[in-house]
Design a protein around this motif. Sequence first.
Motif, short mmCIF file in Angstrom:
data_model
loop_
_atom_site.label_atom_id
_atom_site.label_comp_id
_atom_site.label_asym_id
_atom_site.label_seq_id
_atom_site.Cartn_x
_atom_site.Cartn_y
_atom_site.Cartn_z
N UNK A 133 0.85 -1.18 0.00
CA UNK A 133 0.00 0.00 0.00
C UNK A 133 0.89 1.24 0.00
N UNK A 134 0.33 2.35 0.39
CA UNK A 134 1.05 3.62 0.44
C UNK A 134 1.99 3.63 1.66
N UNK A 135 3.28 3.43 1.43
CA UNK A 135 4.28 3.36 2.50
C UNK A 135 3.88 2.33 3.56
N UNK A 136 3.27 1.24 3.08
CA UNK A 136 2.80 0.19 3.99
C UNK A 136 2.76 -1.16 3.28
N UNK A 137 2.81 -2.19 4.10
CA UNK A 137 2.67 -3.56 3.62
C UNK A 137 1.63 -4.24 4.51
N UNK A 138 0.65 -4.85 3.87
CA UNK A 138 -0.38 -5.59 4.59
C UNK A 138 0.01 -7.06 4.58
N UNK A 139 -0.03 -7.69 5.73
CA UNK A 139 0.34 -9.10 5.84
C UNK A 139 -0.82 -9.90 6.42
N UNK A 140 -1.24 -10.92 5.68
CA UNK A 140 -2.23 -11.87 6.17
C UNK A 140 -1.46 -13.12 6.60
N UNK A 141 -1.49 -13.39 7.90
CA UNK A 141 -0.80 -14.56 8.48
C UNK A 141 -1.84 -15.34 9.29
#
Length: 185
Positions: A133-141
């Motif tokens: 994303x915008x200066x972000x990382x989404x993690x599904x764990x």
Amino acid sequence: MTTTYAALLRGINVGGAKKVPMADLRTLMEGLGHDGVRTYLQSGQAVFASGHGDEESLAAELTGAIEKRFGFAVDVIVRDHAYLKAIADACPFPAAELEAKQLHVTYFSAPVDAERFAEIDRAAYLPEEFRLGDRALYLYAPNGLGRSKLAEHLSKPRLNKGVIATSRNWNTVVKLVEMTASSGG
């Protein structure tokens, strides 16, 4: 004009290292001229209002003040309410259907592009996934961060070279949006 921000401190109060008592952090931030300083949990989140500076200068100011007061360096990312809300709203995973421990956001100090993560064989980590994303990382764990092989790989220093990266679970992501909104901005 006053803006409400969240300061995200990386790696404090974990395993007995880099101890920063939240009461001391609040006092330090008030001493820098910030208003309405509140902290959330012991893991390094503070919400405050400021009429001076921008995200980068406020982060640099806080980093320097922490090092002077506590005697060690702490990486700090500062983001305003609008950014935090946009990150929560843009989540590519069904956050409402997941447990908070299954979903995390890694905030970066600067933009990162897909090229940085191109070497990762995403299929090898399924059902774990990440999206940028915008200066972000989404993690599904699905089994939580502590058991995530993908999270372990994503935290490698070479993947985060040149940026500060700090992760928060979904409960904290949502709480920071709420806390920065209730402070007026």
